[in-house]
Write a protein that holds these residues in place. Sequence first.
Motif, PDB file in Angstrom:
ATOM      1  N   ARG A 199       0.848  -1.187   0.000  1.00 63.81           N
ATOM      2  CA  ARG A 199       0.000   0.000   0.000  1.00 63.81           C
ATOM      3  C   ARG A 199       0.884   1.237   0.000  1.00 63.81           C
ATOM      4  O   ARG A 199       1.848   1.305   0.746  1.00 63.81           O
ATOM      5  CB  ARG A 199      -0.908   0.005   1.239  1.00 63.81           C
ATOM      6  N   GLU A 200       0.556   2.195  -0.846  1.00 61.47           N
ATOM      7  CA  GLU A 200       1.330   3.434  -0.925  1.00 61.47           C
ATOM      8  C   GLU A 200       0.407   4.633  -0.831  1.00 61.47           C
ATOM      9  O   GLU A 200      -0.572   4.728  -1.560  1.00 61.47           O
ATOM     10  CB  GLU A 200       2.121   3.497  -2.242  1.00 61.47           C
ATOM     11  N   ARG A 201       0.716   5.535   0.098  1.00 61.93           N
ATOM     12  CA  ARG A 201      -0.024   6.793   0.247  1.00 61.93           C
ATOM     13  C   ARG A 201       0.958   7.944   0.103  1.00 61.93           C
ATOM     14  O   ARG A 201       1.963   7.982   0.820  1.00 61.93           O
ATOM     15  CB  ARG A 201      -0.729   6.843   1.603  1.00 61.93           C
ATOM     16  N   ARG A 202       0.643   8.850  -0.792  1.00 54.95           N
ATOM     17  CA  ARG A 202       1.558   9.955  -1.082  1.00 54.95           C
ATOM     18  C   ARG A 202       1.055  11.266  -0.508  1.00 54.95           C
ATOM     19  O   ARG A 202      -0.133  11.470  -0.322  1.00 54.95           O
ATOM     20  CB  ARG A 202       1.761  10.096  -2.593  1.00 54.95           C
ATOM     21  N   VAL A 204       1.287  12.585   2.441  1.00 59.16           N
ATOM     22  CA  VAL A 204       0.613  12.426   3.721  1.00 59.16           C
ATOM     23  C   VAL A 204       1.104  13.518   4.673  1.00 59.16           C
ATOM     24  O   VAL A 204       2.280  13.886   4.671  1.00 59.16           O
ATOM     25  CB  VAL A 204       0.921  11.047   4.326  1.00 59.16           C
ATOM     26  N   ARG A 223      -1.042   6.710  12.114  1.00 58.71           N
ATOM     27  CA  ARG A 223      -1.942   6.250  11.052  1.00 58.71           C
ATOM     28  C   ARG A 223      -3.375   6.761  11.211  1.00 58.71           C
ATOM     29  O   ARG A 223      -4.156   6.680  10.270  1.00 58.71           O
ATOM     30  CB  ARG A 223      -1.978   4.730  11.040  1.00 58.71           C
TER      31      ARG A 223
END
Length: 225
Positions: A199-202, A204, A223
């Motif tokens: 999973r990748e979240r950019r 943030v 988180r």
Amino acid sequence: MKKMVAITGLMFTAAVFAADDDVMQPVANPQPILHDLQQKMSTLKSVCLDFTQERRLKLFAEPLTSEGVMLISEPDQIRWETIAPFQSILLASHKSVAQFEQNDGKWEKLTLGFPQLLKRVMDQMVLMNQGKLDALTADFTITVATNRSLAVLTLVPKDENVRAMLASLEVRMPPDFSATREVVMHEPGGDFTRIIFTRERRNVTFPAGTFDQSKPLEIAAVRSP
């Protein structure tokens, strides 16, 4: 052993793990691709990556596995946290590094015997995830190969002393370089560490204390929305 698993994970980290539908083709001149990747990644302010790590040793039939999360925030903050089967946190900035392990429900700050080596590895991880490949060419020879479903950047250390420990790194991405799928570290003897990003979240926004090297914020709080 816990330290080695965590650190080899940071050395970011291949053999071919599955046959592709078509053959990988080396790119004769990778510079335009690397330039395009650098432009795409230059807008990245922060990233949060969940990972599964497999440490494969010829002495063992089954891999040593762990799970965790990697957080990077510009200009140079990085947090590598192992969540299972044990809990460990590695933190670094351009100034210093710190490591914590959880014992009996409490975080214990460890004394690092090789902070400069660890800091160098973490600095390289930050550069890679920010797409600053020009800065890496001083230490690595970088090549690119692609097919219809995959792009692979291979980084070979120029220093023979480094190659004695690390034969190469592979970064596996989709053909449009939109995300990092896997990072693999090859060792000269054939052992390797494979890191699979699930999973990748950019971009943030991390809360205060996320990268604190004295008392890092708990990952559950990091988180939370």
